[in-house]
Design a protein around this motif. Structure first.
Motif, PDB file in Angstrom:
ATOM      1  N   ALA A 129       0.825  -1.212   0.000  1.00 52.39           N
ATOM      2  CA  ALA A 129       0.000   0.000   0.000  1.00 52.39           C
ATOM      3  C   ALA A 129       0.859   1.261   0.000  1.00 52.39           C
ATOM      4  CB  ALA A 129      -0.933  -0.011   1.213  1.00 52.39           C
ATOM      5  N   VAL A 130       1.885   1.280   0.829  1.00 56.41           N
ATOM      6  CA  VAL A 130       2.759   2.460   0.881  1.00 56.41           C
ATOM      7  C   VAL A 130       3.490   2.640  -0.439  1.00 56.41           C
ATOM      8  CG1 VAL A 130       4.818   3.433   1.970  1.00 56.41           C
ATOM      9  CG2 VAL A 130       3.026   2.425   3.391  1.00 56.41           C
ATOM     10  N   GLU A 131       4.000   1.550  -0.997  1.00 60.03           N
ATOM     11  CA  GLU A 131       4.696   1.649  -2.290  1.00 60.03           C
ATOM     12  C   GLU A 131       3.755   2.136  -3.377  1.00 60.03           C
ATOM     13  OE1 GLU A 131       6.445   1.006  -6.035  1.00 60.03           O
ATOM     14  OE2 GLU A 131       4.598   0.014  -5.363  1.00 60.03           O
ATOM     15  N   SER A 132       2.508   1.662  -3.359  1.00 63.00           N
ATOM     16  CA  SER A 132       1.532   2.085  -4.366  1.00 63.00           C
ATOM     17  C   SER A 132       1.198   3.562  -4.211  1.00 63.00           C
ATOM     18  CB  SER A 132       0.261   1.240  -4.253  1.00 63.00           C
ATOM     19  OG  SER A 132       0.510  -0.103  -4.585  1.00 63.00           O
ATOM     20  N   ALA A 133       0.967   3.991  -2.965  1.00 60.00           N
ATOM     21  CA  ALA A 133       0.615   5.390  -2.723  1.00 60.00           C
ATOM     22  C   ALA A 133       1.765   6.321  -3.091  1.00 60.00           C
ATOM     23  CB  ALA A 133       0.215   5.590  -1.267  1.00 60.00           C
ATOM     24  N   MET A 134       2.965   6.018  -2.604  1.00 59.49           N
ATOM     25  CA  MET A 134       4.123   6.854  -2.917  1.00 59.49           C
ATOM     26  C   MET A 134       4.447   6.807  -4.403  1.00 59.49           C
ATOM     27  SD  MET A 134       6.742   6.224   0.283  1.00 59.49           S
ATOM     28  CE  MET A 134       7.988   7.173  -0.583  1.00 59.49           C
ATOM     29  N   GLY A 135       4.386   5.590  -4.966  1.00 60.33           N
ATOM     30  CA  GLY A 135       4.652   5.455  -6.393  1.00 60.33           C
ATOM     31  C   GLY A 135       3.638   6.215  -7.221  1.00 60.33           C
ATOM     32  N   GLY A 136       2.379   6.214  -6.770  1.00 57.51           N
ATOM     33  CA  GLY A 136       1.340   6.952  -7.487  1.00 57.51           C
ATOM     34  C   GLY A 136       1.608   8.443  -7.496  1.00 57.51           C
ATOM     35  N   VAL A 137       2.016   8.976  -6.344  1.00 56.07           N
ATOM     36  CA  VAL A 137       2.336  10.404  -6.259  1.00 56.07           C
ATOM     37  C   VAL A 137       3.535  10.736  -7.146  1.00 56.07           C
ATOM     38  CG1 VAL A 137       3.131  12.243  -4.725  1.00 56.07           C
ATOM     39  CG2 VAL A 137       1.364  10.647  -3.949  1.00 56.07           C
ATOM     40  N   TRP A 138       4.565   9.896  -7.104  1.00 57.79           N
ATOM     41  CA  TRP A 138       5.748  10.110  -7.937  1.00 57.79           C
ATOM     42  C   TRP A 138       5.395  10.042  -9.419  1.00 57.79           C
ATOM     43  CZ3 TRP A 138      10.395   6.965  -5.462  1.00 57.79           C
ATOM     44  CH2 TRP A 138      10.634   7.467  -4.184  1.00 57.79           C
ATOM     45  N   ASP A 139       4.503   9.085  -9.750  1.00 54.06           N
ATOM     46  CA  ASP A 139       4.109   8.929 -11.157  1.00 54.06           C
ATOM     47  C   ASP A 139       3.375  10.165 -11.671  1.00 54.06           C
ATOM     48  OD1 ASP A 139       5.244   6.451 -11.248  1.00 54.06           O
ATOM     49  OD2 ASP A 139       3.380   5.335 -11.018  1.00 54.06           O
ATOM     50  N   ILE A 140       2.421  10.630 -10.877  1.00 52.91           N
ATOM     51  CA  ILE A 140       1.643  11.805 -11.303  1.00 52.91           C
ATOM     52  C   ILE A 140       2.550  13.028 -11.432  1.00 52.91           C
ATOM     53  CG2 ILE A 140      -0.179  13.413 -10.600  1.00 52.91           C
ATOM     54  CD1 ILE A 140      -1.642  11.027  -9.359  1.00 52.91           C
ATOM     55  N   ALA A 141       3.502  13.140 -10.507  1.00 52.74           N
ATOM     56  CA  ALA A 141       4.441  14.261 -10.559  1.00 52.74           C
ATOM     57  C   ALA A 141       5.485  14.077 -11.652  1.00 52.74           C
ATOM     58  CB  ALA A 141       5.125  14.427  -9.209  1.00 52.74           C
ATOM     59  N   ARG A 142       5.574  12.843 -12.150  1.00 55.10           N
ATOM     60  CA  ARG A 142       6.551  12.479 -13.189  1.00 55.10           C
ATOM     61  C   ARG A 142       7.961  12.937 -12.798  1.00 55.10           C
ATOM     62  NH1 ARG A 142       3.329  13.748 -18.811  1.00 55.10           N
ATOM     63  NH2 ARG A 142       2.514  15.510 -17.646  1.00 55.10           N
ATOM     64  N   LEU A 143       8.362  12.509 -11.612  1.00 56.17           N
ATOM     65  CA  LEU A 143       9.692  12.838 -11.122  1.00 56.17           C
ATOM     66  C   LEU A 143      10.761  12.263 -12.044  1.00 56.17           C
ATOM     67  CD1 LEU A 143       9.292  12.200  -7.274  1.00 56.17           C
ATOM     68  CD2 LEU A 143       8.978  14.334  -8.548  1.00 56.17           C
TER      69      LEU A 143
ATOM     70  N   VAL B 201       0.951   9.123 -15.455  1.00 57.83           N
ATOM     71  CA  VAL B 201      -0.212   9.774 -14.838  1.00 57.83           C
ATOM     72  C   VAL B 201      -1.369   8.778 -14.715  1.00 57.83           C
ATOM     73  CG1 VAL B 201      -1.871  11.654 -15.047  1.00 57.83           C
ATOM     74  CG2 VAL B 201       0.499  12.009 -15.757  1.00 57.83           C
ATOM     75  N   ILE B 202      -1.574   7.979 -15.761  1.00 59.85           N
ATOM     76  CA  ILE B 202      -2.648   6.970 -15.728  1.00 59.85           C
ATOM     77  C   ILE B 202      -2.415   5.994 -14.577  1.00 59.85           C
ATOM     78  CG2 ILE B 202      -3.731   5.070 -16.980  1.00 59.85           C
ATOM     79  CD1 ILE B 202      -3.030   6.537 -19.582  1.00 59.85           C
ATOM     80  N   LEU B 203      -1.180   5.515 -14.456  1.00 56.46           N
ATOM     81  CA  LEU B 203      -0.869   4.565 -13.383  1.00 56.46           C
ATOM     82  C   LEU B 203      -0.998   5.221 -12.007  1.00 56.46           C
ATOM     83  CD1 LEU B 203       2.249   2.727 -14.863  1.00 56.46           C
ATOM     84  CD2 LEU B 203      -0.056   1.809 -14.565  1.00 56.46           C
ATOM     85  N   GLY B 204      -0.529   6.459 -11.896  1.00 54.85           N
ATOM     86  CA  GLY B 204      -0.596   7.151 -10.618  1.00 54.85           C
ATOM     87  C   GLY B 204      -2.015   7.346 -10.137  1.00 54.85           C
ATOM     88  N   ILE B 205      -2.905   7.706 -11.049  1.00 54.72           N
ATOM     89  CA  ILE B 205      -4.316   7.912 -10.692  1.00 54.72           C
ATOM     90  C   ILE B 205      -4.951   6.613 -10.218  1.00 54.72           C
ATOM     91  CG2 ILE B 205      -6.585   8.464 -11.662  1.00 54.72           C
ATOM     92  CD1 ILE B 205      -5.188  10.527 -13.446  1.00 54.72           C
ATOM     93  N   ALA B 206      -4.484   5.482 -10.743  1.00 58.83           N
ATOM     94  CA  ALA B 206      -5.023   4.188 -10.333  1.00 58.83           C
ATOM     95  C   ALA B 206      -4.406   3.703  -9.021  1.00 58.83           C
ATOM     96  CB  ALA B 206      -4.779   3.158 -11.431  1.00 58.83           C
ATOM     97  N   LYS B 207      -3.134   3.977  -8.821  1.00 56.46           N
ATOM     98  CA  LYS B 207      -2.428   3.437  -7.657  1.00 56.46           C
ATOM     99  C   LYS B 207      -2.899   4.039  -6.334  1.00 56.46           C
ATOM    100  CE  LYS B 207       2.049   2.374  -9.835  1.00 56.46           C
ATOM    101  NZ  LYS B 207       3.473   2.793  -9.880  1.00 56.46           N
ATOM    102  N   ILE B 208      -3.114   5.338  -6.308  1.00 56.87           N
ATOM    103  CA  ILE B 208      -3.411   6.017  -5.035  1.00 56.87           C
ATOM    104  C   ILE B 208      -4.716   5.527  -4.404  1.00 56.87           C
ATOM    105  CG2 ILE B 208      -3.906   8.249  -3.970  1.00 56.87           C
ATOM    106  CD1 ILE B 208      -1.878   9.482  -5.933  1.00 56.87           C
ATOM    107  N   PRO B 209      -5.851   5.523  -5.122  1.00 54.56           N
ATOM    108  CA  PRO B 209      -7.062   4.977  -4.487  1.00 54.56           C
ATOM    109  C   PRO B 209      -6.930   3.492  -4.186  1.00 54.56           C
ATOM    110  CG  PRO B 209      -7.456   5.467  -6.808  1.00 54.56           C
ATOM    111  CD  PRO B 209      -6.143   6.064  -6.460  1.00 54.56           C
TER     112      PRO B 209
END
Length: 286
Positions: free
Chosen positions: A24-38, A57-65
């Motif tokens: 869950a933590v990896e998904s949430a953090m990864g989602g934020v990083w993905d959306i920010a496109r670090l 961005v597509i993956l990030g939007i799916a990962k966080i919820p």
């Protein structure tokens, strides 16, 4: 409960919470990083693996919820869809890295293993659908087994299976138009083969009788595939017809999933109408 069983249950809960928190933590953090496109994410996904930047961005939007669903109490059906999605992401990342000859594929495989452990060790309240909950089988029972419901179910199921199977075969054969279309969206050519294998497997599972849990995952995968395709066409500024068709196919998945007979559902068959409606004489129903 005996002491050995108590101990086993305690260890099972420890494994569940450790693996679930990590995923869950990896998904949430990864989602934020993905959306920010670090930069660190772009270097791997875009520069190294060849995926388009918008897919982050597509993956990030799916990962966080998805991360919140894994941690929330209850929600057993949503959890099945999230586990399926998370596993597909990790396996897709592992295959992509392996194709590029990168030893870093071990990382996503490790997270995939933790996902499977979290799924396998979840407590009953997070895996069993409570009696009386809304389910596809219960919806089908409410609507009845009339010809109209059956036609709609098999029509939607037939469309989904046909699109997945034909698309999967075209992907695996490396059809020129199929590969060219994927390259226009910005995806690497090897993604076509990976997607094709998943499509064929999903089509077979959805078409076969029974296999309730496998169908749940196959429907989740098919829905993610079509929604992801629709979002990709939108991001790549493809023609409106591509966005509409993939969205229609995603809707067909939901219809086929929602109208499944009880024999194809994850949960047990719903009780007869006489058992759920007070005062109904079972002799009259017979």
């Amino acid at each position: 409960m005996t002491e050995p069983l108590r101990t086993a249950s305690r260890y099972r809960n420890i494994v569940y919470w450790i693996t679930t928190l990590i995923v869950a933590v990896e998904s949430a953090m990864g989602g934020v990083w993905d959306i920010a496109r670090l930069d660190i994410v772009r270097e791997v996904a875009v520069d190294q693996l060849g995926y388009p930047a918008y897919v982050l961005v597509i993956l990030g939007i799916a990962k966080i919820p998805g991360a919140f669903v894994l941690l929330a109490p209850g929600l057993p059906r949503l959890k099945e869809w999230v586990y399926a999605g998370v596993l597909f992401i990790y396996l897709g990342a592992a295959v992509s890295l392996a194709v590029q000859g990168e030893p870093a594929a071990v990382g996503p495989l490790g997270f995939a293993t933790m996902t499977c452990l979290s799924w396998a060790t979840r407590p009953q309240r997070r895996r069993v659908i409570a009696p009386g909950s809304w389910t596809p089988g219960r919806l089908r029972a409410r609507l009845g087994s009339g010809r109209a419901v059956t036609i709609v179910f098999w029509g939607a199921t037939g469309v989904v299976v046909a699109v997945l199977a034909s698309g999967g075969i075209a992907d695996l054969l490396g059809r020129d138009a199929t590969v060219a279309g994927m390259l226009e969206l910005g995806y690497p050519a090897y993604f076509v083969t990976m997607l094709g294998a998943w499509k064929i497997a999903g089509a077979v599972v959805i078409a076969l009788p029974g296999l309730g849990r496998c169908k749940e995952w196959a429907c989740a995968g098919a829905f993610y595939n079509f929604i992801g395709a629709s979002a990709s066409h939108f991001a790549a500024d493809s023609g409106v017809e591509h966005i509409l068709w993939t969205s229609v196919f995603a809707l067909c998945v939901l219809v086929a999933w929602a109208l499944r007979p009880a024999s194809r559902c994850l949960e047990p068959a719903p009780p007869p109408l006489s058992a759920t409606v007070p005062g109904v004489d079972t002799k009259l129903i017979r």
